[in-house]
Design a protein around this motif. Structure first.
Motif, PDB file in Angstrom:
ATOM      1  N   ASP A 363     -58.049  37.837  88.540  1.00 28.31           N
ATOM      2  CA  ASP A 363     -58.610  38.993  87.843  1.00 28.31           C
ATOM      3  C   ASP A 363     -57.556  40.057  87.543  1.00 28.31           C
ATOM      4  O   ASP A 363     -57.561  40.665  86.469  1.00 28.31           O
ATOM      5  CB  ASP A 363     -59.738  39.613  88.672  1.00 28.31           C
ATOM      6  CG  ASP A 363     -61.004  38.773  88.645  1.00 28.31           C
ATOM      7  OD1 ASP A 363     -61.144  37.952  87.723  1.00 28.31           O
ATOM      8  OD2 ASP A 363     -61.847  38.925  89.549  1.00 28.31           O
ATOM      9  N   ARG A 364     -56.646  40.287  88.475  1.00 29.32           N
ATOM     10  CA  ARG A 364     -55.712  41.399  88.281  1.00 29.32           C
ATOM     11  C   ARG A 364     -54.425  41.003  87.575  1.00 29.32           C
ATOM     12  O   ARG A 364     -53.716  41.876  87.075  1.00 29.32           O
ATOM     13  CB  ARG A 364     -55.383  42.069  89.617  1.00 29.32           C
ATOM     14  CG  ARG A 364     -54.563  41.262  90.604  1.00 29.32           C
ATOM     15  CD  ARG A 364     -54.442  42.017  91.927  1.00 29.32           C
ATOM     16  NE  ARG A 364     -53.825  41.241  92.973  1.00 29.32           N
ATOM     17  CZ  ARG A 364     -52.696  41.572  93.587  1.00 29.32           C
ATOM     18  NH1 ARG A 364     -52.066  42.674  93.240  1.00 29.32           N
ATOM     19  NH2 ARG A 364     -52.216  40.823  94.554  1.00 29.32           N
ATOM     20  N   ALA A 365     -54.123  39.707  87.499  1.00 31.88           N
ATOM     21  CA  ALA A 365     -52.819  39.309  86.965  1.00 31.88           C
ATOM     22  C   ALA A 365     -52.878  38.526  85.663  1.00 31.88           C
ATOM     23  O   ALA A 365     -51.945  38.607  84.860  1.00 31.88           O
ATOM     24  CB  ALA A 365     -52.071  38.481  88.013  1.00 31.88           C
ATOM     25  N   ILE A 366     -53.933  37.770  85.428  1.00 33.20           N
ATOM     26  CA  ILE A 366     -53.951  36.826  84.312  1.00 33.20           C
ATOM     27  C   ILE A 366     -54.781  37.380  83.163  1.00 33.20           C
ATOM     28  O   ILE A 366     -55.907  37.852  83.361  1.00 33.20           O
ATOM     29  CB  ILE A 366     -54.491  35.458  84.775  1.00 33.20           C
ATOM     30  CG1 ILE A 366     -53.549  34.867  85.831  1.00 33.20           C
ATOM     31  CG2 ILE A 366     -54.638  34.504  83.596  1.00 33.20           C
ATOM     32  CD1 ILE A 366     -54.022  33.561  86.429  1.00 33.20           C
ATOM     33  N   SER A 367     -54.229  37.299  81.967  1.00 33.58           N
ATOM     34  CA  SER A 367     -54.915  37.794  80.777  1.00 33.58           C
ATOM     35  C   SER A 367     -56.207  37.015  80.535  1.00 33.58           C
ATOM     36  O   SER A 367     -56.234  35.788  80.700  1.00 33.58           O
ATOM     37  CB  SER A 367     -54.002  37.648  79.556  1.00 33.58           C
ATOM     38  OG  SER A 367     -54.738  37.813  78.352  1.00 33.58           O
ATOM     39  N   PRO A 368     -57.277  37.689  80.116  1.00 27.07           N
ATOM     40  CA  PRO A 368     -58.517  36.970  79.793  1.00 27.07           C
ATOM     41  C   PRO A 368     -58.377  36.047  78.587  1.00 27.07           C
ATOM     42  O   PRO A 368     -59.252  35.225  78.335  1.00 27.07           O
ATOM     43  CB  PRO A 368     -59.520  38.101  79.517  1.00 27.07           C
ATOM     44  CG  PRO A 368     -58.690  39.298  79.204  1.00 27.07           C
ATOM     45  CD  PRO A 368     -57.435  39.145  79.994  1.00 27.07           C
ATOM     46  N   ARG A 369     -57.271  36.167  77.851  1.00 23.74           N
ATOM     47  CA  ARG A 369     -57.022  35.261  76.722  1.00 23.74           C
ATOM     48  C   ARG A 369     -56.284  33.996  77.148  1.00 23.74           C
ATOM     49  O   ARG A 369     -56.093  33.086  76.346  1.00 23.74           O
ATOM     50  CB  ARG A 369     -56.214  35.983  75.638  1.00 23.74           C
ATOM     51  CG  ARG A 369     -57.025  36.998  74.851  1.00 23.74           C
ATOM     52  CD  ARG A 369     -56.172  37.752  73.850  1.00 23.74           C
ATOM     53  NE  ARG A 369     -55.350  36.902  73.008  1.00 23.74           N
ATOM     54  CZ  ARG A 369     -55.788  36.214  71.958  1.00 23.74           C
ATOM     55  NH1 ARG A 369     -57.072  36.270  71.636  1.00 23.74           N
ATOM     56  NH2 ARG A 369     -54.962  35.491  71.230  1.00 23.74           N
ATOM     57  N   ASP A 370     -55.851  33.939  78.409  1.00 28.65           N
ATOM     58  CA  ASP A 370     -55.182  32.750  78.926  1.00 28.65           C
ATOM     59  C   ASP A 370     -56.146  31.948  79.790  1.00 28.65           C
ATOM     60  O   ASP A 370     -57.008  32.517  80.467  1.00 28.65           O
ATOM     61  CB  ASP A 370     -53.946  33.133  79.739  1.00 28.65           C
ATOM     62  CG  ASP A 370     -52.806  33.603  78.855  1.00 28.65           C
ATOM     63  OD1 ASP A 370     -52.816  33.265  77.655  1.00 28.65           O
ATOM     64  OD2 ASP A 370     -51.914  34.314  79.352  1.00 28.65           O
ATOM     65  N   LEU A 371     -55.988  30.634  79.771  1.00 26.28           N
ATOM     66  CA  LEU A 371     -56.922  29.747  80.457  1.00 26.28           C
ATOM     67  C   LEU A 371     -56.471  29.500  81.893  1.00 26.28           C
ATOM     68  O   LEU A 371     -55.283  29.279  82.158  1.00 26.28           O
ATOM     69  CB  LEU A 371     -57.017  28.411  79.719  1.00 26.28           C
ATOM     70  CG  LEU A 371     -58.136  27.461  80.165  1.00 26.28           C
ATOM     71  CD1 LEU A 371     -59.499  28.041  79.801  1.00 26.28           C
ATOM     72  CD2 LEU A 371     -57.959  26.087  79.524  1.00 26.28           C
ATOM     73  N   VAL A 372     -57.432  29.530  82.810  1.00 29.54           N
ATOM     74  CA  VAL A 372     -57.182  29.191  84.208  1.00 29.54           C
ATOM     75  C   VAL A 372     -57.935  27.899  84.506  1.00 29.54           C
ATOM     76  O   VAL A 372     -59.163  27.855  84.437  1.00 29.54           O
ATOM     77  CB  VAL A 372     -57.650  30.309  85.158  1.00 29.54           C
ATOM     78  CG1 VAL A 372     -57.338  29.930  86.606  1.00 29.54           C
ATOM     79  CG2 VAL A 372     -56.998  31.631  84.794  1.00 29.54           C
ATOM     80  N   VAL A 373     -57.193  26.843  84.809  1.00 26.95           N
ATOM     81  CA  VAL A 373     -57.788  25.535  85.094  1.00 26.95           C
ATOM     82  C   VAL A 373     -57.887  25.369  86.606  1.00 26.95           C
ATOM     83  O   VAL A 373     -56.874  25.431  87.314  1.00 26.95           O
ATOM     84  CB  VAL A 373     -56.949  24.395  84.481  1.00 26.95           C
ATOM     85  CG1 VAL A 373     -57.582  23.045  84.794  1.00 26.95           C
ATOM     86  CG2 VAL A 373     -56.809  24.585  82.974  1.00 26.95           C
ATOM     87  N   ILE A 374     -59.100  25.172  87.086  1.00 27.33           N
ATOM     88  CA  ILE A 374     -59.344  25.043  88.522  1.00 27.33           C
ATOM     89  C   ILE A 374     -59.596  23.583  88.874  1.00 27.33           C
ATOM     90  O   ILE A 374     -60.481  22.940  88.310  1.00 27.33           O
ATOM     91  CB  ILE A 374     -60.579  25.870  88.951  1.00 27.33           C
ATOM     92  CG1 ILE A 374     -60.367  27.355  88.663  1.00 27.33           C
ATOM     93  CG2 ILE A 374     -60.893  25.627  90.426  1.00 27.33           C
ATOM     94  CD1 ILE A 374     -59.448  28.054  89.605  1.00 27.33           C
ATOM     95  N   SER A 375     -58.800  23.054  89.798  1.00 33.83           N
ATOM     96  CA  SER A 375     -59.074  21.747  90.393  1.00 33.83           C
ATOM     97  C   SER A 375     -59.485  21.959  91.841  1.00 33.83           C
ATOM     98  O   SER A 375     -58.921  22.811  92.531  1.00 33.83           O
ATOM     99  CB  SER A 375     -57.835  20.845  90.344  1.00 33.83           C
ATOM    100  OG  SER A 375     -57.530  20.468  89.020  1.00 33.83           O
ATOM    101  N   VAL A 376     -60.458  21.192  92.280  1.00 34.35           N
ATOM    102  CA  VAL A 376     -60.969  21.324  93.642  1.00 34.35           C
ATOM    103  C   VAL A 376     -60.648  20.053  94.414  1.00 34.35           C
ATOM    104  O   VAL A 376     -60.998  18.950  93.993  1.00 34.35           O
ATOM    105  CB  VAL A 376     -62.483  21.583  93.647  1.00 34.35           C
ATOM    106  CG1 VAL A 376     -63.010  21.627  95.078  1.00 34.35           C
ATOM    107  CG2 VAL A 376     -62.806  22.884  92.925  1.00 34.35           C
ATOM    108  N   GLY A 377     -59.974  20.217  95.540  1.00 34.04           N
ATOM    109  CA  GLY A 377     -59.654  19.086  96.395  1.00 34.04           C
ATOM    110  C   GLY A 377     -58.297  18.490  96.087  1.00 34.04           C
ATOM    111  O   GLY A 377     -57.882  18.420  94.927  1.00 34.04           O
ATOM    112  N   ILE A 378     -57.584  18.070  97.126  1.00 35.48           N
ATOM    113  CA  ILE A 378     -56.270  17.447  96.978  1.00 35.48           C
ATOM    114  C   ILE A 378     -56.416  15.943  97.144  1.00 35.48           C
ATOM    115  O   ILE A 378     -56.844  15.461  98.196  1.00 35.48           O
ATOM    116  CB  ILE A 378     -55.275  17.990  98.016  1.00 35.48           C
ATOM    117  CG1 ILE A 378     -55.034  19.487  97.782  1.00 35.48           C
ATOM    118  CG2 ILE A 378     -53.960  17.222  97.958  1.00 35.48           C
ATOM    119  CD1 ILE A 378     -54.097  20.112  98.796  1.00 35.48           C
ATOM    120  N   ARG A 379     -56.064  15.202  96.112  1.00 37.05           N
ATOM    121  CA  ARG A 379     -56.018  13.746  96.194  1.00 37.05           C
ATOM    122  C   ARG A 379     -54.720  13.396  96.923  1.00 37.05           C
ATOM    123  O   ARG A 379     -53.635  13.807  96.519  1.00 37.05           O
ATOM    124  CB  ARG A 379     -56.039  13.148  94.793  1.00 37.05           C
ATOM    125  CG  ARG A 379     -56.419  11.671  94.643  1.00 37.05           C
ATOM    126  CD  ARG A 379     -55.655  10.683  95.433  1.00 37.05           C
ATOM    127  NE  ARG A 379     -55.817   9.311  94.939  1.00 37.05           N
ATOM    128  CZ  ARG A 379     -55.312   8.252  95.507  1.00 37.05           C
ATOM    129  NH1 ARG A 379     -54.598   8.384  96.625  1.00 37.05           N
ATOM    130  NH2 ARG A 379     -55.502   7.045  94.992  1.00 37.05           N
TER     131      ARG A 379
END
Length: 507
Positions: A363-379
């Protein structure tokens, strides 16, 4: 010898991948005097029939299969892609061709003996195929002892034996320029705006707990001459008319001086490129790097910080601090280079507190125009630090050295809970994308490409994905989904809400 090389990668998420590495091997084989044909099955609707026809027409004396992925690389909803490779590619190859078959590629670089056993084949190459493959063909032609071939894995009387040293090209500057159009029909890749992949080096000395790069390419950097890199890109652009170039190094900007020299060499070519890279590390950045990237033609970058929590960065073995992440975010916004940020939730030590810290950093660092891709879990993959840790604590964690998917389970939170929290947060932010193949629309990329073409704006297609989420927010669709999520998981929602209150109070 007549050699048929087969691209087995039919997995097209998030986009189809041009089999550049396979073409590198094809180029090396032709330089060694062999006759080579490449069969690309990425877009094939009838792979078995295409294999049968290629073998019947070309009449190869040896056949090589490139295997890019063991699975889709995520710790949640993992898809075991080797099963598809076996059924759709390897078995049809064995039915169509009775001669020697060898497998290689990045997947084999991780788990060569296990893959050879799973596919029930006799030969595999671990490491750089440009030197190992010609040596193997020399063995077939002359009957010489194959024992000295670096990276060779073979089955002898039912037992699989592997050379302990992977094949490594010592000087990448000795490799010839690859002419993609000689081996591939690039039309379907061009239509989907896929990139040409370029390596400025091989190897990685870093110690991320989950990463397989240093197994596939080695633990030290082998750098290419920046002038040769620029020459190769100039040749590829002229021959393919594809101006979208992606640097696929483990981290593009390490060593920093080498990355800058590559950019300066490209700037001197005046090629009107659209550049991107899958790996910028916050551990090696400065203002000059971003100035050069902008001038060279970078239209987007990927930054795999994996966490916005200082504790999780340490847990993941990252070579940078949270302050460096924040500094990188400032430079990204200052130079206005569209960026995809990648987060990996569920590392050892993950808690509600560390998850909250990561989303607060977003929220405080990344522009809302840039995409944040979330992966859950480490293979977990064979040979990685997290695999070694798990085997030390639980020797029975895997029956096949992690060939079939095994995911790390944090002590404080299970992966399902983390994923549900990520789903909560994704519905609060139009620029947050939860990587989950079960939710993927098969025509999403084609639709986004068409939307961008219609808009006339030359920007990353994921910007249109963000706009779509923003429209859904204005229409109330995402607000309704948030309400449904709270109703389905009231206890978890309340715990997560209280963690936000605790974080605010603690500041």
């Amino acid at each position: 010898m007549r050699v048929l090389l087969v691209n087995s990668n039919r997995f097209r998420h998030p986009e189809p991948v041009i089999p550049f590495g396979l073409c590198c091997v094809a180029s090396a084989l032709e330089a060694a005097g062999h006759t080579v044909e490449v069969l690309d099955l990425c877009f094939s609707k009838r792979p078995a029939a295409d294999i049968h026809q290629a073998v019947a027409v070309f009449q190869p004396e040896a056949l090589g299969i490139s295997i890019r992925n063991i699975d889709n690389g995520v710790g949640c909803n993992t898809i075991f892609l080797l099963e598809q490779v076996k059924n759709e590619v390897v078995l049809p190859c064995r039915r169509a061709f009775s001669g020697p078959i060898i497998v290689g590629g990045s997947a084999v670089g991780i788990s060569a003996p296990e893959i050879l056993d799973y596919l029930d084949l006799e030969w595999a190459i671990r490491g750089d195929g440009e030197i190992a493959m010609p040596a193997w063909l020399e063995h077939l032609a002359t009957g010489s002892d194959p024992g000295g071939i670096p990276g060779l894995v073979r089955r002898i009387n039912g037992t699989i034996r592997a050379d302990p040293v992977p094949a490594r090209v010592p000087d990448l500057n000795t490799l010839s320029t690859v002419h993609l159009g000689r081996y591939l029909d690039l039309t379907p890749y061009h239509n989907l705006e896929c990139t040409i992949q370029i390596q400025t080096k091989r190897g990685c000395p870093l110690h991320c707990v989950y990463c397989t790069y240093n197994q596939i390419e080695g633990r030290r950097y082998r750098l290419r001459d920046p002038a040769l890199i620029a020459d190769d890109i100039e040749t590829l652009v002229k021959e393919t008319v594809i101006h979208r170039i992606e640097f696929t190094d483990s981290t593009f900007n390490r060593p920093l001086d080498h990355a800058k020299d590559v950019l300066r060499a490209l700037i001197g070519k005046h090629l009107d490129l659209k550049l991107r890279t899958m790996g910028i590390t916050p551990g090696a950045i400065d203002t000059e790097l971003f100035q050069l990237m902008k001038e060279a033609g970078f239209t987007e970058i990927d930054i795999s910080v994996e966490a916005g929590s200082a504790a999780m960065l340490r847990s993941l073995g990252k070579d940078f601090t949270l302050d460096q992440v924040l500094r990188t975010a400032e430079l990204v916004q200052s130079f206005q280079i569209p960026t995809m940020w990648f987060m990996l939730l569920g590392a050892p030590g993950e808690t509600l507190k560390t998850l909250r810290e990561t989303f607060d950093t977003i929220d405080r660092a990344i522009s809302p125009r840039d995409l944040v891709v979330i992966s859950v879990g480490i293979r977990i993959y064979k040979g990685t630090p997290i695999a070694n840790y798990l085997l030390a604590t639980d020797p029975l964690a895997t029956p096949d050295q992690f060939l079939h998917p095994v995911s790390y389970q944090p002590d404080a939170l299970d992966v399902a809970t983390i994923k549900q929290i990520a789903a909560f947060e994704q519905l609060r932010r139009p620029n947050l994308y939860l990587y989950d193949d079960n939710q993927e629309h098969p025509f999403l990329r084609r639709l986004l490409c068409a939307r961008r073409e219609k808009s006339g704006e030359d920007e990353p297609i994921w910007r249109h994905l963000i706009r779509g989420y923003e429209v859904a927010e204005r229409l109330g669709v995402r607000r309704l989904r948030r309400a449904l999520q709270r109703r389905r998981h009231p206890r978890l929602w309340e715990q997560w809400r209280q963690s936000a209150t605790a974080a605010t109070t603690g500041r």
